[in-house]
Enzyme design. Structure first.
Site, PDB file in Angstrom:
ATOM      1  N   LYS A 205       0.882  -1.175   0.000  1.00  0.00           N
ATOM      2  CA  LYS A 205       0.000   0.000   0.000  1.00  0.00           C
ATOM      3  C   LYS A 205       0.918   1.223   0.000  1.00  0.00           C
ATOM      4  O   LYS A 205       1.431   1.634   1.034  1.00  0.00           O
ATOM      5  CB  LYS A 205      -0.881  -0.023   1.263  1.00  0.00           C
ATOM      6  CG  LYS A 205      -2.212   0.670   1.140  1.00  0.00           C
ATOM      7  CD  LYS A 205      -2.158   2.140   0.798  1.00  0.00           C
ATOM      8  CE  LYS A 205      -1.847   3.018   1.986  1.00  0.00           C
ATOM      9  NZ  LYS A 205      -1.580   4.440   1.600  1.00  0.00           N
TER      10      LYS A 205
ATOM     11  N   GLU B   5       9.147  16.881  14.874  1.00  0.00           N
ATOM     12  CA  GLU B   5       9.688  16.563  13.544  1.00  0.00           C
ATOM     13  C   GLU B   5       9.023  17.483  12.521  1.00  0.00           C
ATOM     14  O   GLU B   5       7.825  17.366  12.267  1.00  0.00           O
ATOM     15  CB  GLU B   5       9.411  15.093  13.209  1.00  0.00           C
ATOM     16  CG  GLU B   5      10.091  14.658  11.921  1.00  0.00           C
ATOM     17  CD  GLU B   5       9.722  13.244  11.486  1.00  0.00           C
ATOM     18  OE1 GLU B   5       8.538  12.876  11.562  1.00  0.00           O
ATOM     19  OE2 GLU B   5      10.627  12.511  11.048  1.00  0.00           O
TER      20      GLU B   5
ATOM     21  N   CYS C  51      13.843  10.800   7.191  1.00  0.00           N
ATOM     22  CA  CYS C  51      13.716  10.403   8.601  1.00  0.00           C
ATOM     23  C   CYS C  51      15.034  10.526   9.337  1.00  0.00           C
ATOM     24  O   CYS C  51      15.065  10.791  10.531  1.00  0.00           O
ATOM     25  CB  CYS C  51      13.205   8.973   8.687  1.00  0.00           C
ATOM     26  SG  CYS C  51      14.227   7.811   7.782  1.00  0.00           S
TER      27      CYS C  51
ATOM     28  N   GLU D  83       9.179   1.633  11.281  1.00  0.00           N
ATOM     29  CA  GLU D  83      10.255   2.614  11.077  1.00  0.00           C
ATOM     30  C   GLU D  83       9.616   3.981  11.059  1.00  0.00           C
ATOM     31  O   GLU D  83       8.887   4.326  10.124  1.00  0.00           O
ATOM     32  CB  GLU D  83      10.986   2.331   9.782  1.00  0.00           C
ATOM     33  CG  GLU D  83      11.935   1.173   9.972  1.00  0.00           C
ATOM     34  CD  GLU D  83      12.794   0.894   8.786  1.00  0.00           C
ATOM     35  OE1 GLU D  83      12.606   1.532   7.749  1.00  0.00           O
ATOM     36  OE2 GLU D  83      13.642   0.011   8.902  1.00  0.00           O
TER      37      GLU D  83
HETATM   38  P1  NAD Z   1       2.328   8.637   7.387  1.00  0.00           P
HETATM   39  O1  NAD Z   1       2.471   7.888   8.652  1.00  0.00           O
HETATM   40  O2  NAD Z   1       1.326   9.723   7.303  1.00  0.00           O
HETATM   41  O3  NAD Z   1       1.957   7.643   6.189  1.00  0.00           O
HETATM   42  C1  NAD Z   1       2.769   6.535   5.875  1.00  0.00           C
HETATM   43  C2  NAD Z   1       1.902   5.474   5.230  1.00  0.00           C
HETATM   44  O4  NAD Z   1       0.970   5.003   6.192  1.00  0.00           O
HETATM   45  C3  NAD Z   1       1.074   5.964   4.031  1.00  0.00           C
HETATM   46  O5  NAD Z   1       1.053   4.955   3.046  1.00  0.00           O
HETATM   47  C4  NAD Z   1      -0.296   6.159   4.646  1.00  0.00           C
HETATM   48  O6  NAD Z   1      -1.338   6.031   3.715  1.00  0.00           O
HETATM   49  C5  NAD Z   1      -0.341   5.020   5.640  1.00  0.00           C
HETATM   50  N1  NAD Z   1      -1.284   5.185   6.743  1.00  0.00           N
HETATM   51  C6  NAD Z   1      -1.732   6.330   7.308  1.00  0.00           C
HETATM   52  N2  NAD Z   1      -2.626   6.046   8.275  1.00  0.00           N
HETATM   53  C7  NAD Z   1      -2.748   4.702   8.327  1.00  0.00           C
HETATM   54  C8  NAD Z   1      -3.517   3.810   9.110  1.00  0.00           C
HETATM   55  N3  NAD Z   1      -4.343   4.232  10.053  1.00  0.00           N
HETATM   56  N4  NAD Z   1      -3.375   2.489   8.897  1.00  0.00           N
HETATM   57  C9  NAD Z   1      -2.528   2.022   7.966  1.00  0.00           C
HETATM   58  N5  NAD Z   1      -1.794   2.820   7.166  1.00  0.00           N
HETATM   59  C10 NAD Z   1      -1.892   4.152   7.352  1.00  0.00           C
HETATM   60  O7  NAD Z   1       3.785   9.152   7.032  1.00  0.00           O
HETATM   61  P2  NAD Z   1       4.219  10.084   5.807  1.00  0.00           P
HETATM   62  O8  NAD Z   1       3.791  11.481   6.138  1.00  0.00           O
HETATM   63  O9  NAD Z   1       3.793   9.452   4.530  1.00  0.00           O
HETATM   64  O10 NAD Z   1       5.810   9.955   5.869  1.00  0.00           O
HETATM   65  C11 NAD Z   1       6.640  10.768   6.631  1.00  0.00           C
HETATM   66  C12 NAD Z   1       7.014  10.081   7.938  1.00  0.00           C
HETATM   67  O11 NAD Z   1       7.705   8.865   7.676  1.00  0.00           O
HETATM   68  C13 NAD Z   1       7.972  10.907   8.783  1.00  0.00           C
HETATM   69  O12 NAD Z   1       7.568  10.878  10.121  1.00  0.00           O
HETATM   70  C14 NAD Z   1       9.301  10.175   8.624  1.00  0.00           C
HETATM   71  O13 NAD Z   1      10.224  10.379   9.664  1.00  0.00           O
HETATM   72  C15 NAD Z   1       8.851   8.771   8.508  1.00  0.00           C
HETATM   73  N6  NAD Z   1       9.894   7.944   7.885  1.00  0.00           N
HETATM   74  C16 NAD Z   1      10.609   7.076   8.683  1.00  0.00           C
HETATM   75  C17 NAD Z   1      11.630   6.311   8.137  1.00  0.00           C
HETATM   76  C18 NAD Z   1      12.451   5.375   8.991  1.00  0.00           C
HETATM   77  O14 NAD Z   1      13.150   4.531   8.434  1.00  0.00           O
HETATM   78  N7  NAD Z   1      12.410   5.466  10.311  1.00  0.00           N
HETATM   79  C19 NAD Z   1      11.911   6.423   6.772  1.00  0.00           C
HETATM   80  C20 NAD Z   1      11.170   7.314   5.998  1.00  0.00           C
HETATM   81  C21 NAD Z   1      10.148   8.060   6.575  1.00  0.00           C
END
Ligand code: NAD
Length: 504
Positions: A190, A396, A299, A265
């Protein structure tokens, strides 16, 4: 024709089919319209519509989970050497279409081509690396006891869900999908709703490389709809998730009823600590690179600069000059260093911190403004005079925004570095070896680099502590997540078995 014009012309050729047909879901090798209709993917560069995208619902997730279930046993049981060949072909397919992936990713996410051209190739590297581990992934141990020959073996856990964010989405999804497939799992992916294009390319490349249909399925849609249904589906055994910390918490709750294994992550607010005995030239380069590359939507970005008071003034002055000189522009221009932020919503979030900084009493020493009439462009920004309790130091921001905090002593630096809910990465700049050893021992982070920016080496563990995540990617750690340990004991003789009900 300039390189930018040439890239735009190529991009338009690559996007023509999406503009015409949209992006459907891909389930069991078939294009399937989303049960929830469609949504529009918007380019952050000029706010134009890229294409319509299938809006997946629980119905689509169910179909994809069933496809992944049906494809699981044949994929698991395929000889490892055959699976390895397919994974290598996927890597070759990515390399062959690297330019297409990179250009589409830039347009979809706003990331600069300068970085995305490498991210596509790193996706291929992920497949090559895990392809080489396919055979030994199943290997176990021999743990002999007096009466038994005990062996362990590893088996794939089953169909898994992979949920990815919008920052460098292609590379990040290969990071999860490559080891899952190498382990023998099947996948329902997804992708983030804000950046769906390259996930489509990945499934196409994989199928063209000979990946059996149904082994990788892609369901687009929103997190609370398709994402949630994936976490709740009983046929999905584990969720590999990359995204925000608060979403990670939801993933855990949503998977509770079906006892999901989760790998999370999550976010970070990572410190880079610069001591006055460091090589300041290299430290400056690394500080700038680790927060302003990838639009700061990273991240592992070093978003908190902890700089020793003795060198602070000079270091910040040099920083300001360099930050003001960073080239913001069209992401397909190869000289661009920072492109637009992913979406209007994220642009509002990031620019909102400009006011927060002022209210908290920090100084906006560089940037703090937006640019352009269309698209989500911001000037690279530096906040100085911050203290660690300010929101700009604790939250963040996930943009090209750096918060500089002074410190006097090593103890104070450590205290500030650890006084945060997150713990993903830390960067330490010092030429004092014993200080580096002492400091890294106490620094609360999953990954630390000394006198270096983040340089990813695939066999090393990647992941965070505290609110930055649970679990590790990389090397054998990836297989530990996608596989189950199985123990089998073989009797080596006629050892005594305690008899019950045999006394009469
Ligand atoms: P997000 O959490 O909003 O979304 C990530 C994914 O989760 C998307 O595909 C979204 O549709 C899905 N999602 C959202 N709500 C959900 C739910 N209730 N159930 C299941 N899936 C759901 O994050 P974002 O804004 O897309 O990405 C940025 C974030 O990702 C930042 O916080 C960043 O630090 C983090 N990130 C972490 C790493 C790591 O390795 N630690 C790497 C890259 C990004």
């Amino acid at each position: 024709m300039s390189v930018l014009d040439d890239n735009i012309a190529k991009l338009n050729r690559y996007l023509a089919r999406y503009r015409e047909d949209g992006i459907p879901n891909r389930i069991a090798g078939q294009d399937v319209a989303g049960a929830g209709g469609t949504f529009q993917s918007i380019s952050p560069v000029d706010e134009s519509v890229i294409c319509d995208v299938a809006r997946g619902t629980a119905e689509d997730i169910d179909a994809a989970a069933n496809a992944a279930h049906d494809a699981f046993a044949p994929w698991r049981d395929m000889p490892a050497t055959e699976r390895r060949k397919i994974l290598i072909k996927i890597a070759e397919g990515i390399e062959a279409r690297a330019e297409e992936i990179a250009l589409c990713e830039c347009w979809d996410t706003g990331q600069a081509y300068k970085f995305m051209s490498k991210a596509a190739l790193r996706g291929a590297e992920n497949f090559r690396y895990f392809a080489e581990q396919v055979v030994q992934a199943r290997d176990g141990q021999h743990l002999k006891s007096p009466t038994l020959m005990n062996i362990t073996t590893r088996v794939p856990i089953g169909p898994v869900g992979v949920i990815t964010p919008w920052n460098t989405p292609f590379m990040l999804s290969t990071w999860k999908i490559a080891p899952a497939l190498a382990a023998g799992c099947t996948v329902v992916h997804k992708p983030a709703e804000a950046s769906p294009v390259t996930a489509r390319l990945l499934v196409e490349i994989a199928e063209a490389a000979g990946l059996p249909l149904g082994v990788l399925n892609t369901v687009n849609g929103f997190g609370e709809e398709a994402g949630r249904a994936l976490c709740e589906h009983p046929r999905i055994k584990a969720i590999a998730f990359v995204g925000e910390s608060r979403t990670g918490s939801l993933i855990t709750k949503q998977g509770a009823d079906t006892l999901k294994r989760n790998h999370l992550e999550l976010g970070g607010k990572n410190p880079v600590i610069v001591f006055d005995d460091a090589d300041l030239e290299r430290a400056l380069d690394a500080v700038i690179f680790m927060i302003y590359s990838i639009n700061g939507e990273r991240c592992t970005s070093s978003s908190r600069l902890l700089v020793q008071e003795t060198i602070r003034e000079e270091f910040e002055e040099r920083l300001i000059d360099r930050v003001n000189a960073i080239r913001v522009g069209h992401p397909l221009d190869p000289t661009t260093e920072v492109g637009p932020l992913i979406s209007e919503e994220h642009f509002a979030k990031v620019t909102g911190y400009f006011d927060v900084a002022k209210q908290d009493g920090a100084t906006i020493a560089a940037g703090g403004t937006t640019l352009g009439d269309a698209g989500y462009f911001v000037h690279p920004t530096l906040f100085t005079g911050a203290t660690n309790h300010m929101r700009i130091a604790q939250e963040e921001i996930f943009g090209p925004v750096l918060t500089s905090i002074p410190f006097q002593t090593e103890d104070e630096a450590l205290q500030i570095a650890n006084d945060i809910p997150y713990g993903l990465t830390g960067y330490v700049w010092t030429n004092d070896l014993t200080r580096a050893l002492r400091f890294t021992d106490k620094l609360e982070a999953g990954m630390i680099w000394v006198n270096s920016e983040n340089v990813r080496h695939l066999p090393t563990p990647f992941g965070g502590v505290k609110a930055s995540g649970i679990g590790r990617d990389g090397g054998d750690w990836s297989f530990e997540f996608y596989m189950e340990q199985k123990h089998i004991g073989f009797a080596t003789g006629q050892h005594k078995i305690t008899k019950l009900g045999a006394s009469a």
